[in-house]
Write a protein that holds these residues in place. Structure first.
Motif, PDB file in Angstrom:
ATOM      1  N   ASP A 190       0.828  -1.679   0.038  1.00 38.34           N
ATOM      2  CA  ASP A 190      -0.011   0.032   0.296  1.00 38.34           C
ATOM      3  C   ASP A 190       0.956   0.841   0.077  1.00 38.34           C
ATOM      4  N   VAL A 191       0.950   2.167  -1.064  1.00 39.03           N
ATOM      5  CA  VAL A 191       1.510   2.997  -0.973  1.00 39.03           C
ATOM      6  C   VAL A 191       0.645   4.829  -0.870  1.00 39.03           C
ATOM      7  N   SER A 192      -0.844   4.002  -0.998  1.00 44.93           N
ATOM      8  CA  SER A 192      -1.873   5.179  -0.991  1.00 44.93           C
ATOM      9  C   SER A 192      -0.713   6.142   0.520  1.00 44.93           C
ATOM     10  N   GLN A 250       5.990  11.293  -2.307  1.00 44.39           N
ATOM     11  CA  GLN A 250       7.132  11.692  -3.446  1.00 44.39           C
ATOM     12  C   GLN A 250       7.415  10.524  -3.717  1.00 44.39           C
ATOM     13  N   LEU A 251       7.275   9.835  -3.502  1.00 48.52           N
ATOM     14  CA  LEU A 251       7.164   8.205  -4.418  1.00 48.52           C
ATOM     15  C   LEU A 251       6.502   8.708  -5.950  1.00 48.52           C
ATOM     16  N   ARG A 264       6.463   6.448   5.127  1.00 48.65           N
ATOM     17  CA  ARG A 264       6.653   4.474   5.672  1.00 48.65           C
ATOM     18  C   ARG A 264       5.754   3.680   5.212  1.00 48.65           C
ATOM     19  N   VAL A 265       5.687   2.588   4.450  1.00 48.88           N
ATOM     20  CA  VAL A 265       4.912   1.982   4.645  1.00 48.88           C
ATOM     21  C   VAL A 265       5.053   0.778   4.598  1.00 48.88           C
ATOM     22  N   LEU A 278       7.947  -0.130   6.940  1.00 46.62           N
ATOM     23  CA  LEU A 278       9.328   0.291   6.696  1.00 46.62           C
ATOM     24  C   LEU A 278       9.717   1.024   5.717  1.00 46.62           C
ATOM     25  N   VAL A 279      10.527   2.174   6.117  1.00 43.68           N
ATOM     26  CA  VAL A 279      11.309   3.484   5.451  1.00 43.68           C
ATOM     27  C   VAL A 279      10.598   3.575   3.904  1.00 43.68           C
ATOM     28  N   GLU A 280      10.162   4.413   3.673  1.00 43.82           N
ATOM     29  CA  GLU A 280      10.692   4.648   2.071  1.00 43.82           C
ATOM     30  C   GLU A 280      11.376   5.165   1.710  1.00 43.82           C
ATOM     31  N   SER A 281      12.096   4.720   0.477  1.00 44.47           N
ATOM     32  CA  SER A 281      13.015   4.816   0.300  1.00 44.47           C
ATOM     33  C   SER A 281      13.754   5.967  -0.461  1.00 44.47           C
ATOM     34  N   LYS A 282      12.950   6.487  -1.100  1.00 46.67           N
ATOM     35  CA  LYS A 282      13.522   7.760  -2.175  1.00 46.67           C
ATOM     36  C   LYS A 282      12.861   8.552  -0.961  1.00 46.67           C
TER      37      LYS A 282
END
Length: 153
Positions: free
Chosen positions: A4-6, A10-11, A28-29, A72-76
């Motif tokens: 789920d990236v809703s 930034q991504l 975060r995701v 998880l931390v979103e890497s971007k």
């Protein structure tokens, strides 16, 4: 399995460089494996910040290890956060610990550690290490892999 990236801002979007760590948006995701004990590592070999007294650049090799729980931390967003220090004046210890605490507060991981191997300032390298506590039993901890500063000899 779909993540789920809703709600991520930034991504997949053109994102301006944050002007300071305080203004940087860390995102975060959901962790698709919250019941598994594992280690995630981010390595930032060209970290830069500014000396808060002289304004001269400081350089470090940063390693972040964490055992995720629900997030998880979103890497971007992490990349943008880390580069936001380029114009930020702070001592080595402050930068290293502040990064660790910000990630701890965002992710609420089972465990987190950060190591900062700073290049010499005034002829003295400073290495800074911080962690949230003892690592969970059974967590595989690979070597950090960053040697202490030796100069050219």
């Amino acid at each position: 399995m779909t993540t789920d990236v809703s709600g991520l801002s930034q991504l997949g979007a053109q994102t301006a460089q944050p002007t300071s760590p305080e203004r940087a948006v860390l995102e975060r995701v959901p962790n698709p494996h919250p019941d598994e004990l594992y280690l995630a590592r981010f390595t930032v070999p060209e970290f830069t910040s500014l000396c808060p007294v002289t304004g001269q650049p400081d350089f470090a090799h940063i390693v972040i290890d964490y055992a995720p729980q629900d997030w998880l931390v979103e890497s971007k967003s992490l990349k943008l956060f880390m580069t936001s220090f380029r114009n930020h004046g702070a001592f080595h210890e402050d930068c290293t610990v502040a990064i660790g605490k910000r990630l701890r507060d965002l992710l609420e991981p089972r465990w987190l550690r950060i190591g900062g191997w700073w290049y010499p300032r005034g002829g003295i390298p400073i290495d800074v290490f911080w962690q949230t506590g003892a690592p969970p039993e059974g967590l595989w901890l690979p070597e950090l892999g960053v040697p202490t500063y030796r100069g050219r000899g």
